[in-house]
Every structure is written in C-alpha cells, then in structure tokens.
Scaffold this active site. Structure first.
Site, PDB file in Angstrom:
ATOM      1  N   LYS A 133      19.787  47.957 -17.105  1.00 15.25           N
ATOM      2  CA  LYS A 133      19.564  46.751 -17.358  1.00 15.25           C
ATOM      3  C   LYS A 133      20.810  46.466 -18.326  1.00 15.25           C
ATOM      4  O   LYS A 133      20.663  46.772 -19.634  1.00 15.25           O
ATOM      5  CB  LYS A 133      18.241  46.209 -18.015  1.00 15.25           C
ATOM      6  CG  LYS A 133      17.939  44.888 -18.233  1.00 15.25           C
ATOM      7  CD  LYS A 133      17.014  44.079 -19.111  1.00 15.25           C
ATOM      8  CE  LYS A 133      17.568  44.288 -20.648  1.00 15.25           C
ATOM      9  NZ  LYS A 133      18.543  43.040 -20.606  1.00 15.25           N
ATOM     10  N   GLU A 153      20.925  54.581 -29.426  1.00 13.95           N
ATOM     11  CA  GLU A 153      22.043  54.533 -30.094  1.00 13.95           C
ATOM     12  C   GLU A 153      22.149  53.033 -30.737  1.00 13.95           C
ATOM     13  O   GLU A 153      22.107  52.078 -30.161  1.00 13.95           O
ATOM     14  CB  GLU A 153      23.203  54.619 -29.164  1.00 13.95           C
ATOM     15  CG  GLU A 153      24.513  55.001 -29.598  1.00 13.95           C
ATOM     16  CD  GLU A 153      25.167  53.592 -30.331  1.00 13.95           C
ATOM     17  OE1 GLU A 153      24.932  53.363 -31.158  1.00 13.95           O
ATOM     18  OE2 GLU A 153      25.825  53.031 -29.450  1.00 13.95           O
ATOM     19  N   CYS A 173      28.864  49.055 -32.930  1.00 10.97           N
ATOM     20  CA  CYS A 173      27.958  49.702 -34.054  1.00 10.97           C
ATOM     21  C   CYS A 173      28.729  50.358 -34.879  1.00 10.97           C
ATOM     22  O   CYS A 173      28.228  50.744 -35.819  1.00 10.97           O
ATOM     23  CB  CYS A 173      27.001  50.510 -33.109  1.00 10.97           C
ATOM     24  SG  CYS A 173      27.928  51.126 -31.550  1.00 10.97           S
ATOM     25  N   GLU A 189      23.392  45.078 -40.850  1.00 13.57           N
ATOM     26  CA  GLU A 189      24.592  44.965 -39.845  1.00 13.57           C
ATOM     27  C   GLU A 189      24.706  43.460 -39.558  1.00 13.57           C
ATOM     28  O   GLU A 189      23.955  42.893 -38.847  1.00 13.57           O
ATOM     29  CB  GLU A 189      24.039  45.759 -38.641  1.00 13.57           C
ATOM     30  CG  GLU A 189      25.275  46.041 -37.486  1.00 13.57           C
ATOM     31  CD  GLU A 189      24.829  46.794 -36.241  1.00 13.57           C
ATOM     32  OE1 GLU A 189      23.693  46.768 -35.899  1.00 13.57           O
ATOM     33  OE2 GLU A 189      25.731  47.761 -36.161  1.00 13.57           O
TER      34      GLU A 189
HETATM   35  P1  NAP Z   1      19.158  43.824 -28.808  1.00 14.35           P
HETATM   36  O1  NAP Z   1      18.113  42.839 -28.925  1.00 14.35           O
HETATM   37  O2  NAP Z   1      18.733  45.138 -29.547  1.00 14.35           O
HETATM   38  O3  NAP Z   1      19.687  44.069 -27.194  1.00 14.35           O
HETATM   39  C1  NAP Z   1      20.003  44.945 -26.641  1.00 14.35           C
HETATM   40  C2  NAP Z   1      19.477  45.107 -25.371  1.00 14.35           C
HETATM   41  O4  NAP Z   1      17.877  45.377 -25.384  1.00 14.35           O
HETATM   42  C3  NAP Z   1      19.851  44.067 -24.529  1.00 14.35           C
HETATM   43  O5  NAP Z   1      20.093  44.312 -23.138  1.00 14.35           O
HETATM   44  C4  NAP Z   1      18.292  43.290 -24.740  1.00 14.35           C
HETATM   45  O6  NAP Z   1      18.230  42.396 -23.528  1.00 14.35           O
HETATM   46  C5  NAP Z   1      17.525  44.563 -24.718  1.00 14.35           C
HETATM   47  N1  NAP Z   1      16.060  44.365 -25.151  1.00 14.35           N
HETATM   48  C6  NAP Z   1      15.847  43.407 -25.959  1.00 14.35           C
HETATM   49  N2  NAP Z   1      14.350  43.378 -26.202  1.00 14.35           N
HETATM   50  C7  NAP Z   1      14.150  44.403 -25.579  1.00 14.35           C
HETATM   51  C8  NAP Z   1      12.684  45.022 -25.524  1.00 14.35           C
HETATM   52  N3  NAP Z   1      11.840  44.654 -26.189  1.00 14.35           N
HETATM   53  N4  NAP Z   1      12.558  46.179 -24.583  1.00 14.35           N
HETATM   54  C9  NAP Z   1      13.657  46.705 -24.291  1.00 14.35           C
HETATM   55  N5  NAP Z   1      14.930  46.155 -24.136  1.00 14.35           N
HETATM   56  C10 NAP Z   1      14.799  45.023 -24.891  1.00 14.35           C
HETATM   57  O7  NAP Z   1      20.380  43.458 -29.584  1.00 14.35           O
HETATM   58  P2  NAP Z   1      20.834  41.857 -29.587  1.00 14.35           P
HETATM   59  O8  NAP Z   1      19.888  40.872 -29.644  1.00 14.35           O
HETATM   60  O9  NAP Z   1      21.972  41.998 -28.433  1.00 14.35           O
HETATM   61  O10 NAP Z   1      21.751  41.788 -30.836  1.00 14.35           O
HETATM   62  C11 NAP Z   1      21.164  41.843 -32.003  1.00 14.35           C
HETATM   63  C12 NAP Z   1      21.751  42.896 -32.916  1.00 14.35           C
HETATM   64  O11 NAP Z   1      21.627  44.255 -32.461  1.00 14.35           O
HETATM   65  C13 NAP Z   1      23.076  42.747 -33.375  1.00 14.35           C
HETATM   66  O12 NAP Z   1      23.594  41.719 -34.189  1.00 14.35           O
HETATM   67  C14 NAP Z   1      23.610  44.052 -33.854  1.00 14.35           C
HETATM   68  O13 NAP Z   1      23.315  44.374 -35.327  1.00 14.35           O
HETATM   69  C15 NAP Z   1      22.668  45.050 -33.008  1.00 14.35           C
HETATM   70  N6  NAP Z   1      23.423  45.504 -31.909  1.00 14.35           N
HETATM   71  C16 NAP Z   1      23.989  46.696 -31.847  1.00 14.35           C
HETATM   72  C17 NAP Z   1      24.719  47.403 -30.900  1.00 14.35           C
HETATM   73  C18 NAP Z   1      25.140  48.841 -30.767  1.00 14.35           C
HETATM   74  O14 NAP Z   1      26.251  48.947 -30.109  1.00 14.35           O
HETATM   75  N7  NAP Z   1      24.523  49.802 -31.528  1.00 14.35           N
HETATM   76  C19 NAP Z   1      25.061  46.461 -29.763  1.00 14.35           C
HETATM   77  C20 NAP Z   1      24.260  45.259 -29.589  1.00 14.35           C
HETATM   78  C21 NAP Z   1      23.691  44.859 -30.700  1.00 14.35           C
HETATM   79  P3  NAP Z   1      18.578  40.958 -23.809  1.00 14.35           P
HETATM   80  O15 NAP Z   1      19.895  41.011 -23.097  1.00 14.35           O
HETATM   81  O16 NAP Z   1      17.745  40.023 -22.907  1.00 14.35           O
HETATM   82  O17 NAP Z   1      18.593  40.595 -25.138  1.00 14.35           O
END
Ligand code: NAP
Ligand code: MG
Length: 487
Positions: A172, A247, A281, A381
């Site tokens: 996904k 990760e 990250c 972060e």
């Molecule tokens: P996120 O909510 O953790 O999203 C990452 C992925 O997980 C997306 O595909 C998201 O779908 C999915 N997801 C969300 N809720 C889920 C659930 N309950 N079960 C399974 N999958 C789920 O991150 P974000 O909202 O994009 O970003 C928020 C913060 O996360 C950032 O500001 C940053 O701090 C951190 N982040 C870290 C990384 C990294 O490389 N480690 C990457 C992105 C973000 P959707 O597309 O619908 O949200």
C-alpha cells in the site's frame, strides 16, 4: 499513467468504486483520481497472492533474480518518465528524482536480483552422526505499507528483498503519493512477473493499511512511517501473530567537533537536512556543535541555507521543492511557533517563501533554529527543512545530547580525530552512524533503527533474513540413539 488498483496482474477499480485525488504540491492541482482500496480489495489481493505463492516460492531463485534484474533495466529505460511522475506527485526536485531516486530504485532491484540465488542456508556442526541443516523459507504473503516521502525508492526497498526471497507482496503506497508504485507495477507486468506475485493497492492507512496489518492470511507486515502508526500496526498484527518490521521516525544527531573540516560539515549537513525538504527519517535534524566553532559554522551554514533555490520541482535548477502536502507544510510551520514559545531563536527561514509564484504550493524556507536540547523542537520529529542547533563543551556532553531523544535511527559526527570518531560511533544510540558524511545509503548496507525508531533492517543480507523463516532439519545419518524406553 496507471490509476487503478493492481491485483492479480490486472489494473482494476476498487470494489466500492471509491477514488481519491492525488495532488501536485507545487500548486495543489489534481494530477489524477486514483482508486482507493477497501478491505474487500485487500481480500482479493491476498487471494491472488496466496494462489501465486506456491509456484513463485518454488521457482528457481535464479529465475526470480532474473525478473528483478529485468525490472531494474526497465526502470532505467523509463527513467525520465518515472522521475517526472515522482517529482509532480511528491514535490521532489527533478534533479534529485533523476540523479538519486530513480537510479537508487533500479540499483535496489538489481542488488536483490543478484542476491536471490546467493542467499544460502547453512550446515550446523551438531553431535556426530547427525546432519543438521538450516534452510531459509519465504514467509508467504507479506504486507508492506509505504509512506509519502520516498514512494518510488521505498517501493524497491520493500519489494525487492521480499520477492528475491520468494514471498508474494501486497503493497500500500501512501494516499498522497500512489503514482510511482503503480508505474512500477506496470513495468513488472511488462517484464513478466507472474500474476498475483505483486499487488499494489493505494488507499487510506486507516482502512487499507489497517486491513493489511490485521489480515489473518498475511504472514508479515513491513511498515515505514510514524512511530504512532507503528504502534498501531503492532497491535493490529497480534491476531495472527504476524512478523512485524518497523522503520519509524528519527531525530538525527549531527555532532560537529572542534577539529572538524567546517566546509565539509556545511555541505554534508545541508544535504542531510534540506535534501527532499527534510522529509526523511534519517534527516540531520539536530546539529550539535562544539561551542568554539559554533559561530563560524553557523555563519557559513545560514548563508548556504539562504542561497538554496526553491521552486517548481520540474525546473532542473530547483534545489528544494515543496513539502508533500499543505497539511504537512502547516504542521512544519507550527513548529516555528512551538520553538519560539520555548525560547528558541529562528536564525533563518521559519516561513513560506515570499515569491508570488510559490504562493499556492506547499513551500517552506530552509529553517534553522537555536533551541535547547530538551525543547520540543529538539525532541519531536518535524519532518521538514527544519534544523535545530545546540552547543556543547565536552565529548561526554555531546553524546548525552545526541542520545537524549526516544529515537535511534541515524546519527553523524564530524572530526579529524580517529580515536574519537570510533569511540563516539560506538557510543551513539543509533542503527546507522556516518563519520565525516551524512545520510549515505546503499542496497548492500543494513538500514533501520533502535528504540522508538523501530526494529528490523532493510537492505543487504539482513533484509533477506527479515523476509525468511529459518528451518532447522535434523537427519540421522549414522547416529546410535540409545533407547529412551529400553524394553
Ligand atoms: P503515517 O501516518 O505513519 O503514514 C505512513 C503510512 O502508513 C501511509 O501509507 C499511511 O497511510 C499508513 N497508515 C496510516 N495509518 C495506518 C494504520 N492505522 N494502519 C496501517 N497503515 C497506516 O505517516 P504520515 O502521516 O504520512 O506522516 C506523519 C509523520 O510520520 C511525519 O511527520 C514523520 O514524522 C513520520 N514519517 C516518517 C517516515 C519515515 O521515513 N520513517 C515517513 C513518513 C512519515 P495514509 O497514506 O493514508 O496516511
Ligand atoms: Mg501527490
């Protein structure tokens, strides 16, 4: 451009017909309406993957590798198209998607294509008379949830080792950036991956992502994203006790000692924090600098930050593009107020650019904030072009600040003192350490973190271990086993 779900080798609409617009963060224009998977679609994809698994997992490893190598070639043949697509969907400058994201994506598929038939089991020297050998079996159907910051590259980091090891995949992409992974699906179909081996399902995390994490017939879930969602995935995985690989976030410490080459520090750190608008990250988000060189370093660093060319990602001269969404831009900017409330000083940036041409996009200027190590901006972060700076006097103090967050992903240090370099590298609470460089990655080198940054490793042999289950086989060759119930 593909905009449908990829299930069982076909591009199909979502069962409930739902779609979601994918936007270009340069001006928030709609690029495409993309199908949005629901639980029924995940079920369909799992059924397709399960059906494909017996043949795929028993295919000669060299044949699986050959398909991955063909995919790497196809990615290179389509490099320009993929780079443009990634740039308009994510906001990455085209110079980066062309020079980094696309080549790294091809390299990852190629590395694991070569790995497929070189990942060996072992023979274990147990007591005489027995042959004990270890094989590595694929897990089965694996779920992979990818974030929006490097959608193309992370698709390869996730899929390549899983496929090389003989698993079938349900991936996904993030709702904000689904297009490049669908383009990869199209290339996979072209080069001859069997139907069902890979399934790509854009959709909401709370719906499609959650359904992958909960699914009773998915044997493993690999996730990259926020620590908060990582915790939710662990809970959702408990039903069938699936393997979990996480990760998560980071708060990269970047230690600058008094003997460092400051010009190298400026270039390396600017790449560390401003590449991809800081949405990484492993971003070098906390500069921790010896007080004797802080003024000189900051003068140079602020001057560089102010000179960075911000603009349309498709302009080849653009050095920094927009953040991936307006919501995320606002979240990053909210940290400027949070910094000020706790006494932080904004040294540069802290706002959207003045240029009228960028007004409708998700832009934020390169931002540097002097803040105390315990302040929220130094602990949480931010995930944007936002770097904090703090100073230290002793090496012990530097390490205490560096290790003083819940995260432990990447960390860097700059020094000309060999012994200090190794000692500090040893003491850093991190899964990756860079000495006199920052944010280096390679398909061959394990990637992942400790603490709130998650567990498990992507890349290298470690990734192959993560996507397999060891099986120990005991064979009695000529052992005399005394009777346990002598009669
Ligand atoms: P996120 O909510 O953790 O999203 C990452 C992925 O997980 C997306 O595909 C998201 O779908 C999915 N997801 C969300 N809720 C889920 C659930 N309950 N079960 C399974 N999958 C789920 O991150 P974000 O909202 O994009 O970003 C928020 C913060 O996360 C950032 O500001 C940053 O701090 C951190 N982040 C870290 C990384 C990294 O490389 N480690 C990457 C992105 C973000 P959707 O597309 O619908 O949200
Ligand atoms: Mg988009």
């Amino acid at each position: 451009m593909q905009t449908q779900l990829f299930i069982g080798g076909q591009f199909v609409p979502a069962a409930n017909g739902e779609t979601l617009a994918s936007l270009n963060p340069h001006d928030n224009s709609v690029i495409a309406e993309v199908a949005m998977a629901g639980p029924a679609d995940i079920d369909r994809a799992v059924a397709a993957a399960k059906a494909a698994f017996p043949k795929w997992s028993k295919l000669a490893a060299m044949e699986r590798g050959r398909l991955l190598l063909k995919l790497a070639d196809a990615i290179e043949a389509n490099a320009d198209r993929l780079a443009r697509l990634e740039s308009i969907d994510t906001g990455h400058p085209i110079r980066d998607t062309r020079n980094l994201d696309v080549p790294r994506t091809a390299a990852t598929f190629r590395y694991f294509g070569g790995m497929a038939d070189k990942f060996e089991g072992s023979v274990i020297p147990v007591e005489a008379g027995f042959l004990n050998y270890l094989t590595r079996e694929p897990v089965g159907v694996v779920g992979q949830v990818v974030p929006w910051n490097f959608p193309l590259m992370f698709t390869s980091w996730k899929m390549a080792p899983a496929l090389a090891a003989g698993n079938c995949v349900i991936l996904k992409p993030a709702e904000l950036t689904p297009l490049s992974s669908l383009a990869i699906a199209e290339l996979m179909a072209e080069v001859g991956f069997p139907a069902g081996v890979v399934n790509i399902l854009p959709g909401l995390g709370s719906v499609a992502g959650q359904s992958i994490a909960e699914h009773p017939e998915i044997g493993k879930v690999a996730f990259t994203g926020s620590t908060a969602v990582g915790r939710r995935i662990v809970q959702a995985s408990s039903g069938n006790l699936k393997k979990v690989q996480l990760e998560l976030g980071g708060k990269g410490a970047n230690l600058v000692f008094g003997d460092a080459d400051l010009d190298a520090v400026v270039q390396g750190s600017a790449f560390g924090i401003f590449h991809n608008q800081g949405q990484a990250c492993i971003a070098a988000s906390r500069m921790i600098v010896h007080e004797a060189v802080a003024d000189e370093l900051l003068e140079k660093f602020v001057a560089l930050a102010r000179s960075i060319k911000i603009g349309d990602p498709l302009d080849p001269s653009t050095e920094m593009g927009p953040l991936t969404s307006s919501q995320h831009r606002d979240r990053v900017l909210s940290y400027v107020d949070i910094a000020r409330e706790q006494g932080g000083r904004v040294l540069t940036g802290g706002k959207t650019p003045d240029a009228a041409a960028l007004a409708s996009g998700c832009y934020v200027e390169p931002t540097i904030v002097a803040a105390k190590p315990e302040d929220r901006v130094s602990q949480e972060e931010v995930f944007g072009p936002f770097m904090t700076v703090a100073t230290f006097r002793t090496d012990e103090e530097a390490l205490a600040i560096a290790n003083g967050t819940e995260y432990g992903l990447g960390a860097g240090l700059w020094t000309r003192d060999l012994q200090r370099a190794h000692l500090v590298a040893r003491e850093l609470h991190a899964g990756m350490v860079w000495v006199n460089c920052y944010k280096r990655v390679s398909p061959a080198s394990p990637f992942g973190g400790v603490g709130a940054s998650g567990y498990g490793r992507e890349m290298g042999f470690e990734a192959m271990r993560e996507y397999t289950q060891p099986k120990s086989v005991w064979v009695n060759v000529d052992a005399q086993i005394p009777a346990y119930f002598p009669r």
